[in-house]
Design an enzyme around this catalytic site. Structure first.
Site, PDB file in Angstrom:
ATOM      1  N   LYS A  79     -19.338  19.221 -13.079  1.00  0.00           N
ATOM      2  CA  LYS A  79     -19.082  20.539 -13.501  1.00  0.00           C
ATOM      3  C   LYS A  79     -19.005  20.512 -15.050  1.00  0.00           C
ATOM      4  O   LYS A  79     -18.573  19.545 -15.629  1.00  0.00           O
ATOM      5  CB  LYS A  79     -17.238  20.647 -13.280  1.00  0.00           C
ATOM      6  CG  LYS A  79     -17.054  22.223 -13.628  1.00  0.00           C
ATOM      7  CD  LYS A  79     -17.130  23.041 -12.662  1.00  0.00           C
ATOM      8  CE  LYS A  79     -16.833  24.741 -13.046  1.00  0.00           C
ATOM      9  NZ  LYS A  79     -18.004  25.033 -13.979  1.00  0.00           N
ATOM     10  N   LYS A 103     -12.664  14.764 -18.852  1.00  0.00           N
ATOM     11  CA  LYS A 103     -11.805  16.360 -18.830  1.00  0.00           C
ATOM     12  C   LYS A 103     -11.152  16.791 -17.634  1.00  0.00           C
ATOM     13  O   LYS A 103     -10.093  17.040 -17.373  1.00  0.00           O
ATOM     14  CB  LYS A 103     -12.353  17.236 -19.515  1.00  0.00           C
ATOM     15  CG  LYS A 103     -11.519  18.614 -19.597  1.00  0.00           C
ATOM     16  CD  LYS A 103     -12.382  19.634 -20.403  1.00  0.00           C
ATOM     17  CE  LYS A 103     -13.279  19.248 -21.790  1.00  0.00           C
ATOM     18  NZ  LYS A 103     -13.703  20.427 -22.291  1.00  0.00           N
ATOM     19  N   LYS A 115     -23.366  18.481 -18.302  1.00  0.00           N
ATOM     20  CA  LYS A 115     -23.472  19.423 -19.600  1.00  0.00           C
ATOM     21  C   LYS A 115     -25.044  19.643 -19.654  1.00  0.00           C
ATOM     22  O   LYS A 115     -25.783  18.878 -19.139  1.00  0.00           O
ATOM     23  CB  LYS A 115     -22.826  18.820 -20.643  1.00  0.00           C
ATOM     24  CG  LYS A 115     -22.477  19.934 -21.667  1.00  0.00           C
ATOM     25  CD  LYS A 115     -21.027  20.516 -21.485  1.00  0.00           C
ATOM     26  CE  LYS A 115     -20.552  21.301 -22.575  1.00  0.00           C
ATOM     27  NZ  LYS A 115     -19.184  21.950 -22.204  1.00  0.00           N
ATOM     28  N   THR A 203      -9.833  29.206 -21.645  1.00  0.00           N
ATOM     29  CA  THR A 203      -9.790  27.719 -22.933  1.00  0.00           C
ATOM     30  C   THR A 203      -9.052  28.309 -24.069  1.00  0.00           C
ATOM     31  O   THR A 203      -8.339  27.248 -24.512  1.00  0.00           O
ATOM     32  CB  THR A 203     -11.264  27.827 -23.261  1.00  0.00           C
ATOM     33  OG1 THR A 203     -12.221  27.767 -22.285  1.00  0.00           O
ATOM     34  CG2 THR A 203     -11.733  26.529 -24.058  1.00  0.00           C
ATOM     35  N   ASN A 234     -15.411  32.871 -28.446  1.00  0.00           N
ATOM     36  CA  ASN A 234     -14.317  33.228 -27.416  1.00  0.00           C
ATOM     37  C   ASN A 234     -13.116  32.435 -27.469  1.00  0.00           C
ATOM     38  O   ASN A 234     -11.995  32.657 -27.361  1.00  0.00           O
ATOM     39  CB  ASN A 234     -15.039  33.133 -26.024  1.00  0.00           C
ATOM     40  CG  ASN A 234     -14.118  33.115 -24.833  1.00  0.00           C
ATOM     41  OD1 ASN A 234     -13.385  32.287 -24.307  1.00  0.00           O
ATOM     42  ND2 ASN A 234     -14.091  34.260 -24.386  1.00  0.00           N
ATOM     43  N   SER A 363     -12.111  27.555 -14.529  1.00  0.00           N
ATOM     44  CA  SER A 363     -13.402  27.758 -13.646  1.00  0.00           C
ATOM     45  C   SER A 363     -12.909  27.049 -12.335  1.00  0.00           C
ATOM     46  O   SER A 363     -13.793  27.781 -11.291  1.00  0.00           O
ATOM     47  CB  SER A 363     -14.377  26.753 -14.346  1.00  0.00           C
ATOM     48  OG  SER A 363     -15.114  27.528 -15.560  1.00  0.00           O
TER      49      SER A 363
END
Length: 430
Positions: A79, A103, A115, A203, A234, A363
């Protein structure tokens, strides 16, 4: 496929990769991590580098380089976000993928870490060009992503529209009876195509919540506290939005175009409206004065929120920081040497893998809804997010006190121990 990065680029990005490895090794040493498991966790599982051609609006063909690094999936599917930025390369993707592993583990999610992205400057391309670039990148990734394998999400310079293009392209490669089973191949989608209420602010809301939890623990009233934000995308916007609602005062903002300052306060909503009408730039906003970028982190304030890119707070500017709290909205914004300086000055740091984990938790909620055919209301999402983050913050604080370590070390210890337990219980094939 692994391609070697030119030496000069390796040197430019070594800082971020070196930082995450030093953070990992420091925590691993504290807990006496099993040597064999350390060997596994200090390297990535898979690294994909793709070069793909795209026809531009003028008819010319341009070749782009895209990356997807899958660090670890011991706890579940990979993820992590996809970013569009000139600094994207294999080392940056490796570092960011590792941070995602820590994380998701810290958050207690059934995910691993990944990533990636494309090395480009989005502002140089039209919307139709970005769509073609995104779709071609998705096609190049092929079956290396999937709803139970690797689930991308938005990151720097990508957004819900980007995720919608990825979803549509990915689903077009599947047979009609398989398409409904693949809605959760990406998260951070628009509401109309399976996105979740609250994912857009998850976030930034998470950064705010961590600041709030910290303030509660320190018995600090956030009302009238001055804060500065690096990055007004954001994450930076939503963090500032919720802090302002709490009575805190935004006094300075820095973005890719420059820095602005007003000691009496900057209206978050007015600045957002200005940036939306000014191609995303904060420069020229009448409610604040421009200042030199080098002076930004040294401004007089209570809270500093780096919510842009990695390696922004370094040994060169850490000594100038006057804030007594750093809340890391970005991934890896503080390098190891700078952190030593900050901690020595008595400045608290809420580490990235805790502070900005609201995004991946949001998410996860979206992924669950798609998977189970459910739709949650905004209030439900925000309530679940706060409960999850409060649990993570409490665990980090507890370990920090018990082991007498800083919050980053505590967060890494929790994340690594969960992975260690998984490997010890499952064993290592063959």
């Amino acid at each position: 496929m692994i391609t070697k990065t030119p030496k000069n680029k390796r040197q430019q990005k070594q800082g971020m990769l070196e930082n995450v490895m030093r953070q990992f090794n420091h925590a691993a040493d504290i807990i006496g991590l099993n040597t064999n498991i350390r060997k596994i966790l200090e390297v990535t599982n898979n690294e994909l580098v793709v070069h793909f051609p795209v026809r531009m609006d003028n008819g010319e063909v341009e070749v782009f380089t895209g990356y997807r690094v899958q660090h670890n999936n011991a706890l579940g599917p990979y993820k992590g976000g996809l970013r569009y930025h000139p600094t994207v390369d294999i080392d940056a993707a490796r570092a960011l993928a590792m941070w995602m592993t820590w994380k998701t583990s810290l958050a207690g999610l059934p995910y691993g870490g990944a990533k990636g992205g494309i090395q480009l400057q989005p502002s140089k391309y039209s919307q139709t060009e970005l769509e073609r670039i995104t779709r071609r990148f998705t096609y190049a990734l092929g079956d290396n992503i999937g709803p139970e394998l690797d689930i991308p999400a938005p990151d720097v310079n990508t957004n819900p529209q980007t995720m919608a293009w990825i979803l549509d392209t990915y689903m077009s490669t599947k047979s009609p009876n398989e398409r409904s089973k693949n809605m959760h191949v990406v998260t951070g989608k628009p509401i109309g195509v399976g996105g979740s209420e609250g994912r857009d602010r998850a976030t930034g809301y998470g950064v705010f919540l961590n600041i709030k939890f910290w303030a509660e623990n320190k018995k600090v009233d956030l009302n009238d506290k001055k804060f500065i934000v690096q990055g007004f995308g954001n994450v930076g916007y939503w963090t500032a939005y919720f802090l302002e609602k709490e009575g805190a005062v935004l006094t300075a903002v820095q973005d890719a175009y420059g820095s602005i300052y007003n000691e009496d306060g900057i209206s978050v909503e007015k600045l957002l409206a200005f940036t939306q009408a000014n191609k995303g730039s904060i420069l020229g906003y009448v409610g604040a004065l421009p200042i030199e970028n080098k002076d930004f982190f040294g401004l007089d304030c209570d809270i500093c929120v780096p919510a842009a890119l990695g390696n922004q707070i370094t040994s060169e500017n850490a000594t100038n920081i006057k804030a007594y709290l750093i809340a890391e909205g970005a991934n890896g914004p503080t390098d190891v040497e700078a952190e030593k300086i900050l901690l020595a000055k008595g400045i608290d740091i809420i580490p990235d893998i805790l502070c900005n984990s609201g995004g991946v938790i949001g998410s996860y909620f979206e992924w669950l809804q798609n998977r189970n055919g459910e739709i949650w209301h905004l209030e439900e999402v925000m309530e679940k997010l706060e409960r999850k983050l409060r649990g993570s913050f409490s665990k980090v604080l507890k370990v920090s006190k018990e082991r007498e370590v800083d919050m980053r070390s505590a967060a890494f210890i929790i994340a690594i121990e969960r992975l260690e337990q998984a490997y010890e219980q499952r064993g290592i094939f063959p």
